[in-house]
Write a protein that holds these residues in place. Sequence first.
Motif, PDB file in Angstrom:
ATOM      1  N   TYR A 129       0.829  -1.203   0.000  1.00 19.18           N
ATOM      2  CA  TYR A 129       0.000   0.000   0.000  1.00 19.18           C
ATOM      3  C   TYR A 129       0.863   1.253   0.000  1.00 19.18           C
ATOM      4  CZ  TYR A 129      -4.442  -2.430   0.677  1.00 19.18           C
ATOM      5  OH  TYR A 129      -5.567  -3.200   0.498  1.00 19.18           O
ATOM      6  N   ALA A 132       2.307   1.787  -3.419  1.00 18.57           N
ATOM      7  CA  ALA A 132       1.303   2.288  -4.374  1.00 18.57           C
ATOM      8  C   ALA A 132       0.970   3.755  -4.063  1.00 18.57           C
ATOM      9  CB  ALA A 132       0.052   1.425  -4.295  1.00 18.57           C
ATOM     10  N   PHE A 136       1.428   6.585  -6.862  1.00 19.18           N
ATOM     11  CA  PHE A 136       0.305   7.307  -7.482  1.00 19.18           C
ATOM     12  C   PHE A 136       0.296   8.790  -7.131  1.00 19.18           C
ATOM     13  CE2 PHE A 136      -1.333   3.008  -8.155  1.00 19.18           C
ATOM     14  CZ  PHE A 136      -1.693   3.120  -9.480  1.00 19.18           C
ATOM     15  N   ALA A 158       0.134  -2.212 -10.915  1.00 16.36           N
ATOM     16  CA  ALA A 158      -0.323  -2.195  -9.510  1.00 16.36           C
ATOM     17  C   ALA A 158      -1.411  -3.253  -9.293  1.00 16.36           C
ATOM     18  CB  ALA A 158      -0.835  -0.807  -9.154  1.00 16.36           C
ATOM     19  N   LEU A 159      -2.326  -3.368 -10.256  1.00 17.75           N
ATOM     20  CA  LEU A 159      -3.393  -4.370 -10.108  1.00 17.75           C
ATOM     21  C   LEU A 159      -2.793  -5.763  -9.977  1.00 17.75           C
ATOM     22  CD1 LEU A 159      -5.963  -3.081 -12.760  1.00 17.75           C
ATOM     23  CD2 LEU A 159      -6.346  -3.233 -10.300  1.00 17.75           C
ATOM     24  N   VAL A 165      -3.087  -9.411  -2.053  1.00 14.75           N
ATOM     25  CA  VAL A 165      -3.607  -8.669  -0.893  1.00 14.75           C
ATOM     26  C   VAL A 165      -4.677  -9.453  -0.117  1.00 14.75           C
ATOM     27  CG1 VAL A 165      -5.027  -6.671  -0.248  1.00 14.75           C
ATOM     28  CG2 VAL A 165      -2.968  -6.345  -1.588  1.00 14.75           C
ATOM     29  N   ARG A 199     -11.140   0.547  -5.111  1.00 16.98           N
ATOM     30  CA  ARG A 199      -9.996   1.014  -5.903  1.00 16.98           C
ATOM     31  C   ARG A 199      -9.889   0.228  -7.195  1.00 16.98           C
ATOM     32  NH1 ARG A 199      -7.682   0.468  -0.829  1.00 16.98           N
ATOM     33  NH2 ARG A 199      -6.478  -1.313  -1.549  1.00 16.98           N
ATOM     34  N   ALA A 203     -10.138   1.728 -10.969  1.00 15.46           N
ATOM     35  CA  ALA A 203      -8.964   1.512 -11.819  1.00 15.46           C
ATOM     36  C   ALA A 203      -9.353   0.691 -13.053  1.00 15.46           C
ATOM     37  CB  ALA A 203      -7.879   0.794 -11.029  1.00 15.46           C
TER      38      ALA A 203
HETATM   39  C1  COI Z   1      -5.578  -3.245  -4.661  1.00 18.75           C
HETATM   40  O1  COI Z   1      -5.863  -4.159  -5.403  1.00 18.75           O
HETATM   41  O2  COI Z   1      -5.473  -3.434  -3.429  1.00 18.75           O
HETATM   42  C2  COI Z   1      -5.342  -1.887  -5.185  1.00 18.75           C
HETATM   43  O3  COI Z   1      -5.243  -0.988  -4.412  1.00 18.75           O
HETATM   44  C3  COI Z   1      -5.215  -1.701  -6.658  1.00 18.75           C
HETATM   45  C4  COI Z   1      -4.859  -0.319  -7.062  1.00 18.75           C
HETATM   46  C5  COI Z   1      -3.512   0.134  -6.561  1.00 18.75           C
HETATM   47  C6  COI Z   1      -4.937  -0.182  -8.555  1.00 18.75           C
END
Ligand code: COI
Length: 459
Positions: A129, A132, A136, A158-159, A165, A199, A203
């Motif tokens: 996190y 990212a 961003f 990032a995806l 996660v 998110r 995205a």
């Molecule tokens: C996630 O999948 O946890 C995200 O935050 C994706 C995002 C950074 C595009």
Amino acid sequence: CISSLEPSMSQAIRIGSHAKVLRSQLFPTTAPTTTTKINARHLSSIEHNPRWRASGVLDSYVAQPAHPISLRQLVFFGGRNLDEKKIINSANYVRTELPLRIAHRIRDMQKLPYVVVTNRHLSEVYELYYKAFESFRRIPEIKSLEDNEKFCEIVKTALQEHLTVIPSLAMGVLECNDLVPSHELDRFMNVILRSRISRRVIAEQHLALTDTFNSPFHFPDSVNHQPHDFVGEVFLRCNAREVVEQVGKHTLELAREANSSNSPIPEIQIEGHLDTTFPYIPSHLEYIIGELLRNSIQATIDHHTQLSTSTSSTTPIHLPPIKILICHTKEHIIFRVSDQGGGIPIAELPHLWSFAKGPRANNYLQNFSQVPKMAATLQELQKTAHTHSRRESMDTSLSRLTSRPPNLRLGMGLPMSRVYAEYWAGSLELHSLDGYGTDVFLQVSKLGNKCEQLNLDGV
Ligand code: COI
């Protein structure tokens, strides 16, 4: 100001009642159990990591609220006459919204007792996190289609990186479930998972709109040539019966694979308002219906096989069908999934919606030695595999999901389904009739006018 202190200090102030637990975990008097083991090297690497220190930048993001959107707004963003300006607006919304939404969740993690965030799975999520967030927030304003192409590449990466996660969070809370009251861990999980869905929705919607814009079949001046059933990831005419039929077919296939070849498999019967259509992101609905059916099918097989064994019956086992009732009201679609699988054992009821407690907590360690990469939904699978068009038939795309290795089940299908349902202001409720069966009620909003529910209090 508490938030500008190092997490270890601020937590010590905030968590008062956890202090004893913390002390005893950090300086155990007896050997730690498997679930509470603390890796000393890891702990010290976290303590010296500047990402755990005060961050004025993070504070400034946390001070701002997120900007939730509705399905209608998602459609409006990319609907008719998708042009360069709309693509660039969409890119800038995602560019500014992602770091904001991530910042709030980083702060949530910093508020957890220190001993919890030092868990290796949770600290991996924290690091992802933070990375990212840093990436961003530094992206300058997107002003051209070329900028957008570069931005889309960052989003795709990032995806992909964030595919671990969900399993990491799930494993982390299971390992910490004796350090913090489970209702606190569950609250944390509900918020963090909703936020993750949110998110990925914004995205992936942006990537899908960019794909549509770049597609050779996209004629900006003529609405007649646009494939209007999908706007980005949103399917405008999601048909309740079709979703249940398709998901049911594949769930039954899974059940056939998972059970012995001579085991009977229950039928799925659908009734009610069969032509109901509504705007929705199909993969969210497929996930929920898939999990509910999977539970019902397995419970029905297990319960009736057990009944037959206990009576030493020689007659072939007859399985009662799983009945799905679809009902539409002015504002909602309701799905009732009824099975005769014996209901939920009373001892399991209190933990039914918990990520942290319940039977899964007892057996997970035996099954997961490392964090699997796991696409929770088709949408995630599609966007990360890059091999798949969202307009591919649902039939083909569902069969891709079934190719997941079977051990990718973390046993959190029910609470995760509720997170999906509540995200678009829906609900999921379960009524167990002990010894007989279970009724589950899924309600989704029909009009697409409800905003994403990013917080548990519905704000
Ligand atoms: C996630 O999948 O946890 C995200 O935050 C994706 C995002 C950074 C595009």
